[in-house]
Design a protein around this motif. Sequence first.
Motif, PDB file in Angstrom:
ATOM      1  N   UNK A 261      -8.553   3.295 -69.476  1.00 56.09           N
ATOM      2  CA  UNK A 261      -9.945   3.517 -69.001  1.00 56.09           C
ATOM      3  C   UNK A 261      -9.714   5.128 -69.348  1.00 56.09           C
ATOM      4  N   UNK A 262     -11.069   6.218 -69.735  1.00 59.43           N
ATOM      5  CA  UNK A 262     -11.122   7.013 -69.745  1.00 59.43           C
ATOM      6  C   UNK A 262     -11.966   7.830 -68.956  1.00 59.43           C
ATOM      7  N   UNK A 263     -11.351   8.733 -68.557  1.00 58.36           N
ATOM      8  CA  UNK A 263     -12.059   9.446 -67.584  1.00 58.36           C
ATOM      9  C   UNK A 263     -13.423   9.705 -66.675  1.00 58.36           C
ATOM     10  N   UNK A 264     -14.188   9.142 -67.920  1.00 55.47           N
ATOM     11  CA  UNK A 264     -15.632   8.946 -67.595  1.00 55.47           C
ATOM     12  C   UNK A 264     -15.865   7.702 -66.717  1.00 55.47           C
ATOM     13  N   UNK A 265     -14.879   6.411 -67.413  1.00 53.50           N
ATOM     14  CA  UNK A 265     -15.734   5.736 -67.229  1.00 53.50           C
ATOM     15  C   UNK A 265     -14.863   5.442 -65.564  1.00 53.50           C
ATOM     16  N   UNK A 266     -13.904   5.861 -64.991  1.00 57.27           N
ATOM     17  CA  UNK A 266     -13.203   6.629 -63.744  1.00 57.27           C
ATOM     18  C   UNK A 266     -14.259   6.730 -62.706  1.00 57.27           C
ATOM     19  N   UNK A 267     -14.434   8.085 -62.845  1.00 54.02           N
ATOM     20  CA  UNK A 267     -15.880   8.732 -62.918  1.00 54.02           C
ATOM     21  C   UNK A 267     -16.772   7.884 -62.558  1.00 54.02           C
ATOM     22  N   UNK A 268     -17.309   6.459 -63.468  1.00 50.81           N
ATOM     23  CA  UNK A 268     -18.418   6.014 -63.140  1.00 50.81           C
ATOM     24  C   UNK A 268     -18.109   5.106 -61.994  1.00 50.81           C
ATOM     25  N   UNK A 269     -16.915   4.673 -62.137  1.00 51.36           N
ATOM     26  CA  UNK A 269     -16.754   3.569 -60.631  1.00 51.36           C
ATOM     27  C   UNK A 269     -16.516   4.962 -59.612  1.00 51.36           C
ATOM     28  N   UNK A 270     -16.341   5.609 -59.634  1.00 51.32           N
ATOM     29  CA  UNK A 270     -15.687   6.492 -58.535  1.00 51.32           C
ATOM     30  C   UNK A 270     -17.188   6.619 -57.759  1.00 51.32           C
ATOM     31  N   UNK A 271     -18.265   5.967 -58.474  1.00 48.74           N
ATOM     32  CA  UNK A 271     -19.764   6.336 -57.697  1.00 48.74           C
ATOM     33  C   UNK A 271     -19.899   5.239 -56.726  1.00 48.74           C
ATOM     34  N   UNK A 272     -19.353   4.460 -56.411  1.00 49.51           N
ATOM     35  CA  UNK A 272     -18.967   3.358 -55.745  1.00 49.51           C
ATOM     36  C   UNK A 272     -18.474   3.554 -54.855  1.00 49.51           C
ATOM     37  N   UNK A 273     -17.005   3.397 -54.858  1.00 49.64           N
ATOM     38  CA  UNK A 273     -15.560   3.859 -54.012  1.00 49.64           C
ATOM     39  C   UNK A 273     -14.952   4.727 -54.420  1.00 49.64           C
ATOM     40  N   UNK A 274     -13.961   5.328 -53.287  1.00 50.78           N
ATOM     41  CA  UNK A 274     -13.606   6.378 -54.234  1.00 50.78           C
ATOM     42  C   UNK A 274     -12.038   5.751 -54.798  1.00 50.78           C
ATOM     43  N   UNK A 275     -11.817   6.349 -56.195  1.00 49.41           N
ATOM     44  CA  UNK A 275     -10.731   6.234 -56.667  1.00 49.41           C
ATOM     45  C   UNK A 275     -10.051   6.911 -57.195  1.00 49.41           C
ATOM     46  N   UNK A 276      -8.499   6.465 -57.017  1.00 49.77           N
ATOM     47  CA  UNK A 276      -7.626   7.244 -57.191  1.00 49.77           C
ATOM     48  C   UNK A 276      -6.535   6.590 -58.302  1.00 49.77           C
ATOM     49  N   UNK A 277      -6.779   7.407 -59.885  1.00 50.05           N
ATOM     50  CA  UNK A 277      -5.549   6.218 -60.975  1.00 50.05           C
ATOM     51  C   UNK A 277      -4.571   7.443 -60.702  1.00 50.05           C
ATOM     52  N   UNK A 278      -2.831   6.928 -61.278  1.00 55.03           N
ATOM     53  CA  UNK A 278      -2.410   6.735 -62.493  1.00 55.03           C
ATOM     54  C   UNK A 278      -2.368   7.366 -63.845  1.00 55.03           C
ATOM     55  N   UNK A 279      -1.202   7.808 -64.242  1.00 54.95           N
ATOM     56  CA  UNK A 279      -1.166   8.280 -65.564  1.00 54.95           C
ATOM     57  C   UNK A 279      -2.417   8.891 -66.624  1.00 54.95           C
TER      58      UNK A 279
END
Length: 343
Positions: A139-157
């Motif tokens: 997943x791209x950083x932009x996609x991770x940020x969009x999901x973080x609009x719903x709940x906090x997100x922590x990603x590795x890699x």
Amino acid sequence: MKTKSKTPREAGGSATLLEVARTAGVSAATVSRILNGGTRVSASKREAVEAAIAALNFKPNLLAQSLKRGRSMMFGVLTQDVDSPFFAETLLGVEAALSGTGYEPLIASGHWNPKEEADRIRRLLARQVDGMIVLFGRLSNDELQRFSEHVPVVATGHELRAPRALAFRLDSELGGYIATRHLLDLGHRSIAHITGDLAHADAVDRLAGYRRALAEAGVPGDERLVVSGNFKEPGGVMAANRLLDAGVPFTAIFAANDQTAYGARLALYRRGIRVPEDLSLIGFDDLPSSLYTTPPLTTVRQPMFEVGKLAARSLLKLVEGEPADVEIPELSLVIRETTRRLR
């Protein structure tokens, strides 16, 4: 004659939160904060509460807790391959960090497919998880940020800093350099490299580290000694066979991960090539099995258990609205018995 009423523990049941607080010598609010994953509690109080919980057989009512807080007390965890020992170590770290916090992991696999990863995250969000841990993936950083609009997100890699999203990655380029530098220090100059899947950033970075170490040592790179693998044992077998069949001499192999090294070791064994007497071999990851290969594998250690713990602890902070700065774990060389000085 009146009899004294029994406490829940004396009656064979679970103690109450108030009994835990009295036994630990703290307030009920402090016990509640610890059970809910709060971090603003001193170590001595936390230890006292944990000891009281164990002594009194206290079992919190997680349903009541979640209703009171408006939370599910579940974290979604997106892994890539539940069968992989690499991801198993990371998941164990996540579980260890969540132990005693009241939160439980809900695990799904994305199989390195960005569409599947996004679909799995949406399914986890539909389960009302309170936060997401994303272990590697595409997943791209932009996609991770969009999901973080719903709940906090922590990603590795990944590398990302946003109000509700945090991502960090280990330095695979440095790891590739460390592995190759070790072989160079042992006198090897004809060093083969079995890459990982070059669609993965980590595989590209490890190849770059291998090339940097050779260049710094003044050793000309021979692209015939760089063959593609896929981070799996069968890929290691096939890549080692391609190297041997090409007829280009080499004295050492740097495999992109331990699983690749296991496969390469099997191919060498079938050809009657001894490790390390005839050829040195180094891996990357330091999986638990690497201590028990024949001989035990020299490797670059990625502390994946600690990475899992760090991801979970960071998410706990984000969910509580606290800053989640991370100190990224370092890679290290683990010298065992598959490498030796070139004679």
